[in-house]
Design an enzyme around this catalytic site. Structure first.
Site, mmCIF file in Angstrom:
data_model
loop_
_atom_site.group_PDB
_atom_site.id
_atom_site.type_symbol
_atom_site.label_atom_id
_atom_site.label_comp_id
_atom_site.label_asym_id
_atom_site.label_seq_id
_atom_site.Cartn_x
_atom_site.Cartn_y
_atom_site.Cartn_z
ATOM 1 N N CYS A 241 0.857 -1.205 0.000
ATOM 2 C CA CYS A 241 0.000 0.000 0.000
ATOM 3 C C CYS A 241 0.887 1.246 0.000
ATOM 4 O O CYS A 241 0.618 2.227 -0.706
ATOM 5 C CB CYS A 241 -0.907 0.032 1.227
ATOM 6 S SG CYS A 241 -2.000 -1.403 1.381
ATOM 7 N N GLU A 366 6.172 7.872 4.436
ATOM 8 C CA GLU A 366 6.242 6.930 3.298
ATOM 9 C C GLU A 366 7.688 6.494 3.059
ATOM 10 O O GLU A 366 8.130 6.379 1.925
ATOM 11 C CB GLU A 366 5.692 7.567 2.013
ATOM 12 C CG GLU A 366 4.323 8.164 2.136
ATOM 13 C CD GLU A 366 3.252 7.104 2.216
ATOM 14 O OE1 GLU A 366 3.572 5.912 2.013
ATOM 15 O OE2 GLU A 366 2.089 7.466 2.497
#
Ligand SMILES: Cc1cc2nc3c(=O)[nH]c(=O)nc-3n(C[C@H](O)[C@H](O)[C@H](O)COP(=O)(O)OP(=O)(O)OC[C@H]3O[C@@H](n4cnc5c(N)ncnc54)[C@H](O)[C@@H]3O)c2cc1C
Length: 387
Positions: A241, A366
């Site tokens: 993801c 991230e």
């Protein structure tokens, strides 16, 4: 006649009609309806939930996913939408990244048909909001160490633990929560009105202020067996993801850089120093030319990675190359642009320092820059230097 920075690279000619349309539509939305309010949202440290309807109405949530009310565009179009949103504010792009690439993608890829039917159409429309809880107070770069636990009680699951730095956590209707079980990491869809679930908003941020960031506390949260994401069998699931969201950042960060550069060029054209426009001085032109080179190279890289992604061939290491380079260059550009604006550059009236401050978060989330450097190092040498 003057040129826009990206015109010097002929970027438009690399895009298809649909891609250009998506980009123009999102740019209009940002410029006409959102940009005027961004400084105020940044100053007050919020992003109103109502923005979701506007973004959902344009089909921006989960736009690269197929079915269930999602637009089903290609990866480059998704990237360009992220670029235009982040040209407004990284908080806007984060809102869309988390909803589409983390919350919706986790359900789309790993959810049951029932979970998809229940959540995806509402999330796509912006009627419901999702968040994604992987990071914990003591485990960010190394999520394998997570302490959040899910244990069986009959056919139910009981979740205990704390997630930290969760975008949209206090706004969300459903949280994708990752937890250790006796059998490895698994994902769960937690409706945020479930007893034992609390979201506490993080205050005092100096970065990403037009975005809600939260701590999630799970205290004996009881969920039916059907809340587990049946397709997610290991830590690889949440990491996949993150790759989706990182891809959006490869383009998105350039939006912040482009907006900073355009702002600086406009300012330098009208600001007079020592009786002449600032734009006419060689030192200014060197800054503008160097920044244009990095912006353009980053854009060519982003489009190349988008084409590879659209062929279904992109690897996590290639996304690391794009995320590391483009965020690093974007923050350098935003800071340099701020210098051109002098004292005016430290106010909310101009965007570069707001962008630079936001990009501090983008550098960290991230996967930090250091983590992406190490991934590239591993790809080049075969040696993992993470531990
Ligand atoms: C605004 C914002 C929004 C976020 N939204 C979300 C979200 O929605 N969901 C979510 O799950 N998380 C979210 N995060 C969390 C984010 O993903 C983490 O902050 C990130 O993974 C880094 O973890 P950390 O902050 O614990 O830093 P740490 O992992 O503690 O790292 C601290 C420093 O050590 C370095 N470091 C770590 N390991 C190594 C190593 N092996 N070698 C060399 N250096 C190393 C790092 O690069 C960094 O410089 C968000 C963060 C922010 C700031």
């Amino acid at each position: 006649m003057t040129m826009k920075p990206l015109d010097l690279f002929g970027v438009d000619a690399l895009l298809g009609d649909e891609e250009r349309d998506v980009q123009a539509t999102v740019r209009r939305l940002v410029d006409d309806r959102l940009r005027p309010q961004l400084p105020e949202w940044f100053e007050s440290g919020t992003l109103p939930r109502e923005v979701a309807r506007e973004l959902g109405g344009l089909g921006l949530f989960g736009m690269h996913l197929q079915g269930y009310g999602c637009a089903g565009t290609n990866a480059v179009s998704y990237g360009l939408a992220c670029l235009e949103l982040e040209a407004g504010d990284s908080g806007l792009r984060s809102f869309v990244s988390v909803q589409g690439s983390l919350s919706m993608f986790s359900i789309h890829r790993y959810g049951s048909e029932e979970q998809k039917q229940e959540w995806l159409p509402r999330l796509a429309a912006g009627e419901a909001l999702g968040c994604f809880g992987l990071t914990e107070p003591d485990f960010g770069s190394n999520p394998a160490g997570m302490r959040t636990r899910a244990r069986r009680d009959g056919s139910d699951w009981i979740l205990d633990g704390t997630k930290m730095w969760i975008t949209n956590g206090s706004l969300a209707d459903v949280a994708t929560v990752w937890a250790q079980t006796g059998d490895g990491v698994r994902g769960f869809l937690v409706p945020t009105d479930t007893p034992g679930f609390t979201a506490n908003t993080v205050h005092g941020k100096l970065s990403m202020r037009a975005s809600v960031t939260s701590e999630l506390v799970l205290d004996g949260v009881r969920l039916p067996a059907s809340a587990q994401l049946p397709g997610a069998h290991s830590l690889g699931a949440p990491l996949s993801c993150l790759n989706e969201a990182r891809f959006g950042i490869v383009f998105g960060a350039l939006g912040a850089a482009r907006d900073s550069l355009e702002t600086a060029i406009a300012y330098a054209g009208t600001r007079e120093v020592f009786d002449r426009p600032l734009a006419g001085y060689q030192l200014t032109q060197e800054k503008l030319a160097d920044m244009t080179l990095e912006l353009g190279k980053g854009m060519l890289l982003a489009i190349q990675l988008g084409r590879i992604k659209d062929r279904g061939e992109i690897t996590p290491d290639q996304i690391s190359v794009g995320k590391l380079n483009n965020v690093r260059e974007a923050i350098a550009i935003a800071r340099e642009c701020r210098t051109i604006l002098g004292a005016n550059g430290i106010t909310l009236e101009y965007s570069p320092l707001r962008h630079a401050n936001n990009l501090e978060s983008v550098l960290t989330y991230e996967g930090t820059s250091e983590m992406h450097l190490l991934s590239i190092g591993r790809a080049l040498t075969g040696h993992a230097a993470f531990r």
